[in-house]
Design an enzyme around this catalytic site. Structure first.
Site, PDB file in Angstrom:
ATOM      1  N   THR A  17      81.870  17.578  50.738  1.00 18.04           N
ATOM      2  CA  THR A  17      82.906  18.604  50.610  1.00 18.04           C
ATOM      3  C   THR A  17      84.262  18.084  51.045  1.00 18.04           C
ATOM      4  O   THR A  17      85.297  18.504  50.527  1.00 18.04           O
ATOM      5  CB  THR A  17      82.509  19.838  51.453  1.00 18.04           C
ATOM      6  OG1 THR A  17      81.327  20.383  50.873  1.00 18.04           O
ATOM      7  CG2 THR A  17      83.590  20.893  51.472  1.00 18.04           C
ATOM      8  N   SER A  67      75.940  15.506  49.260  1.00 22.04           N
ATOM      9  CA  SER A  67      74.924  14.877  50.117  1.00 22.04           C
ATOM     10  C   SER A  67      73.551  15.544  50.035  1.00 22.04           C
ATOM     11  O   SER A  67      72.576  15.003  50.538  1.00 22.04           O
ATOM     12  CB  SER A  67      75.399  14.795  51.571  1.00 22.04           C
ATOM     13  OG  SER A  67      75.214  16.000  52.259  1.00 22.04           O
ATOM     14  N   THR A 100      78.190  17.483  54.632  1.00 21.33           N
ATOM     15  CA  THR A 100      77.575  18.016  55.854  1.00 21.33           C
ATOM     16  C   THR A 100      76.067  18.241  55.711  1.00 21.33           C
ATOM     17  O   THR A 100      75.349  18.276  56.710  1.00 21.33           O
ATOM     18  CB  THR A 100      78.214  19.375  56.236  1.00 21.33           C
ATOM     19  OG1 THR A 100      78.015  20.301  55.166  1.00 21.33           O
ATOM     20  CG2 THR A 100      79.684  19.236  56.536  1.00 21.33           C
ATOM     21  N   ASP A 101      75.602  18.416  54.472  1.00 21.95           N
ATOM     22  CA  ASP A 101      74.224  18.902  54.298  1.00 21.95           C
ATOM     23  C   ASP A 101      73.153  17.940  54.803  1.00 21.95           C
ATOM     24  O   ASP A 101      72.120  18.379  55.314  1.00 21.95           O
ATOM     25  CB  ASP A 101      73.964  19.255  52.825  1.00 21.95           C
ATOM     26  CG  ASP A 101      74.619  20.581  52.446  1.00 21.95           C
ATOM     27  OD1 ASP A 101      75.008  21.337  53.369  1.00 21.95           O
ATOM     28  OD2 ASP A 101      74.759  20.853  51.244  1.00 21.95           O
TER      29      ASP A 101
END
Ligand code: SIN
Length: 318
Positions: A17, A67, A100-101
């Site tokens: 992101t 990700s 972030t995932d």
């Protein structure tokens, strides 16, 4: 930012992101991750050059993905680029921009395979770069402060002014800017107005004994290790299907203090008898298994199921 005698920091872009774009500045969810290159991200940080006080920056794009789609080949390429740069005497550390995932999984993988005391600082964003107030530039600036700090070492994650260890960081919220927690273990520190404040400097993890296999072996040959959740109504056929499919390792995220649904236990014992490595952890978001919770070998203390999967996969490369 504290003055430091390092000459160069390398910023490796992988997407996420932080590099995402949306059609509207108010859109924080309907965007496409992994659109902007790492140089674009660096150029978007006001005052970066002043903050760096002469430290040279090199940007390199290693991947450009959301990700959620992170794969072992990208992990291997990223670790190889880290190793390449970390062995250069003038490189003081690395910053990695990442979604972030799965940031916590990549962080743990890198912590397990990199032989370095130099810092590798992962950062990210919860809002795309096109948002009215994106969080990526501040996170990147904070990551620079950390990588340049003389106390920084090993793999760290920086988000929303908070510094996490690779071992403990976990995404705990799907939307808010401060989406990460280190749970019971607590933070490694904070970045406040460009200054780093450490909580506990002694949190280095040794590289995994199979680190060189992970970097040398074709990722097609990395052992298949799956995560299995124990839940109401768990069904042995899930274990049987994985074993029939050729799984080499199973990490069971048990309930509470590592209890496992009775429907799974026989199938798991059979899987072990057929040579499948089984490790137990808890599906609880905080804390770790205490005592001998079940008749299954436990994962290394404190690792959540998806990090235990990384460690078991490396174990099985030996
Ligand atoms: C991703 O993980 O690449 C998308 C989500 C995010 O970075 O917050």
């Amino acid at each position: 930012m504290e003055a430091k005698k390092i000459q160069k920091v390398v910023v490796l872009g992988t997407g996420g992101t932080i590099a995402g774009t949306a059609a509207s500045a108010s859109d924080h969810t309907g965007y496409t991750a992994g659109q902007l290159g790492v140089q674009h991200l660096l150029d978007a940080v006001p005052g970066l050059n002043d903050a760096l006080q002469g430290v040279a920056l090199v940007g390199e794009q290693v991947a450009q993905l959301d990700s959620k789609d992170m794969d072992h080949a990208t992990w291997q390429a990223l670790a190889q680029r880290c190793t390449h740069w970390l062995t250069q005497p003038d490189v003081g550390g690395i910053v990695i921009t990442h979604g972030t995932d799965t940031l916590e999984e990549t962080a743990w993988f890198l912590q397990q395979v990199l032989h370095t005391t130099k810092p590798v600082v992962m950062t990210c964003a919860m809002r795309p770069a096109t948002a009215l107030t994106p969080d990526g530039p501040q996170n990147l600036l904070d990551a620079m402060a950390v990588v340049c700090d003389p106390m920084a070492s090993g793999v760290l994650a920086v988000c929303a002014g908070r510094i996490h260890s690779a071992r403990d960081v976990q995404k705990v919220h799907p939307y808010r800017l401060d989406a990460f927690s280190s749970g019971d273990a607590g933070l490694r520190g904070w970045v406040e107005q460009g200054r780093v404040r450490w909580s506990n400097p002694d949190n280095m993890t040794e590289p995994h004994p199979q680190a060189s296999q992970a970097l040398g072996l074709s990722t097609a040959d990395w052992p298949w290790v799956a995560v299995l959740l124990s839940h109401a109504g768990s069904d042995a056929r899930q274990v049987q299907a994985l074993v029939a499919g050729g799984v080499k390792g199973l990490v069971v995220a048990g309930t509470g203090n590592g209890t496992v649904h009775q429907n799974l236990l026989t199938a798991l014992a059979q899987a072990q008898a057929q040579g499948v490595a089984v490790r137990l952890t808890t599906r609880c978001a905080e804390g770790q298994l205490v005592g001998q919770a079940a008749a299954l070998p436990t994962a290394p203390a404190g690792l959540n199921a998806h990090k235990a999967r990384v460690s078991l996969m490396l174990d099985l490369m030996g």
